[in-house]
Write a protein that holds these residues in place. Structure first.
Motif, PDB file in Angstrom:
ATOM      1  N   SER A   1      55.443  54.977  81.771  1.00 39.61           N
ATOM      2  CA  SER A   1      54.048  55.423  81.677  1.00 39.61           C
ATOM      3  C   SER A   1      53.144  54.207  81.507  1.00 39.61           C
ATOM      4  N   ALA A   2      51.856  54.446  81.609  1.00 43.60           N
ATOM      5  CA  ALA A   2      50.889  53.353  81.478  1.00 43.60           C
ATOM      6  C   ALA A   2      50.954  52.719  80.094  1.00 43.60           C
ATOM      7  N   SER A   3      51.218  53.523  79.066  1.00 39.01           N
ATOM      8  CA  SER A   3      51.249  52.974  77.714  1.00 39.01           C
ATOM      9  C   SER A   3      52.525  52.172  77.441  1.00 39.01           C
ATOM     10  N   ALA A   4      53.655  52.577  78.036  1.00 32.92           N
ATOM     11  CA  ALA A   4      54.926  51.893  77.792  1.00 32.92           C
ATOM     12  C   ALA A   4      55.292  50.913  78.901  1.00 32.92           C
ATOM     13  N   GLY A   5      54.580  50.948  79.997  1.00 30.33           N
ATOM     14  CA  GLY A   5      54.901  50.111  81.146  1.00 30.33           C
ATOM     15  C   GLY A   5      55.750  50.872  82.147  1.00 30.33           C
TER      16      GLY A   5
ATOM     17  N   PHE B   1      55.968  46.754  84.586  1.00 30.67           N
ATOM     18  CA  PHE B   1      54.808  46.477  85.422  1.00 30.67           C
ATOM     19  C   PHE B   1      53.633  47.300  84.922  1.00 30.67           C
ATOM     20  N   ASN B   2      52.430  46.877  85.268  1.00 32.52           N
ATOM     21  CA  ASN B   2      51.222  47.591  84.848  1.00 32.52           C
ATOM     22  C   ASN B   2      50.976  48.856  85.659  1.00 32.52           C
ATOM     23  N   THR B   3      51.498  48.902  86.889  1.00 30.85           N
ATOM     24  CA  THR B   3      51.273  50.067  87.751  1.00 30.85           C
ATOM     25  C   THR B   3      52.601  50.588  88.293  1.00 30.85           C
ATOM     26  N   SER B   4      52.594  51.857  88.664  1.00 34.04           N
ATOM     27  CA  SER B   4      53.794  52.453  89.257  1.00 34.04           C
ATOM     28  C   SER B   4      54.067  51.867  90.637  1.00 34.04           C
ATOM     29  N   THR B   5      53.008  51.552  91.387  1.00 29.98           N
ATOM     30  CA  THR B   5      53.212  50.980  92.723  1.00 29.98           C
ATOM     31  C   THR B   5      53.835  49.589  92.635  1.00 29.98           C
ATOM     32  N   GLY B   6      53.480  48.829  91.610  1.00 30.08           N
ATOM     33  CA  GLY B   6      54.096  47.519  91.410  1.00 30.08           C
ATOM     34  C   GLY B   6      55.569  47.639  91.088  1.00 30.08           C
ATOM     35  N   ALA B   7      55.929  48.647  90.294  1.00 23.11           N
ATOM     36  CA  ALA B   7      57.330  48.861  89.947  1.00 23.11           C
ATOM     37  C   ALA B   7      58.142  49.285  91.167  1.00 23.11           C
ATOM     38  N   VAL B   8      57.587  50.160  91.987  1.00 24.88           N
ATOM     39  CA  VAL B   8      58.284  50.613  93.193  1.00 24.88           C
ATOM     40  C   VAL B   8      58.427  49.461  94.191  1.00 24.88           C
ATOM     41  N   ALA B   9      57.388  48.660  94.347  1.00 24.39           N
ATOM     42  CA  ALA B   9      57.441  47.520  95.265  1.00 24.39           C
ATOM     43  C   ALA B   9      58.506  46.516  94.825  1.00 24.39           C
ATOM     44  N   ALA B  10      58.600  46.269  93.535  1.00 24.81           N
ATOM     45  CA  ALA B  10      59.611  45.334  93.030  1.00 24.81           C
ATOM     46  C   ALA B  10      61.014  45.896  93.226  1.00 24.81           C
ATOM     47  N   ALA B  11      61.181  47.200  93.014  1.00 24.57           N
ATOM     48  CA  ALA B  11      62.486  47.828  93.232  1.00 24.57           C
ATOM     49  C   ALA B  11      62.870  47.744  94.712  1.00 24.57           C
TER      50      ALA B  11
END
Length: 97
Positions: A38-42, A70-80
């Protein structure tokens, strides 16, 4: 015993033995990239990489580091997705058999 109310048996590991078969192109692999958090936990990327030629799970594996936070969900998906492509490229260069 009645079959009513019984749940189907879940098979986690196939009893069939499939010989290891390396992939020859990126099309021989399936990458499943998503996120959790989540946004609060990253946000953390989640990843599963499967070699379709023999069904071998290449990622995740024991000891794999977390993808994030990551700060955003899209950043996390892109890194994955990026890590998944790196795993595929590595398996194409030196197949894990």
């Amino acid at each position: 015993m009645s079959a009513i109310g019984r749940r189907p048996r879940l098979v986690l590991f196939s009893s069939k033995s499939v010989p290891a078969k390396p992939g020859h192109s990126q099309g021989d692999f399936q990458i499943y990239a998503s996120y959790r958090g989540s946004a609060s936990a990253g946000f953390y990327g989640t990843l599963k990489v499967v070699r379709k030629t023999d069904g071998r799970l290449l990622y995740p594996f024991d000891g794999a580091s977390a993808i994030g936070p990551f700060n955003t969900s899209t950043g996390a998906v892109a890194a994955a997705q990026q890590r998944g492509l790196a795993i595929v490229d590595g398996d194409l260069a030196r197949p894990e058999l």
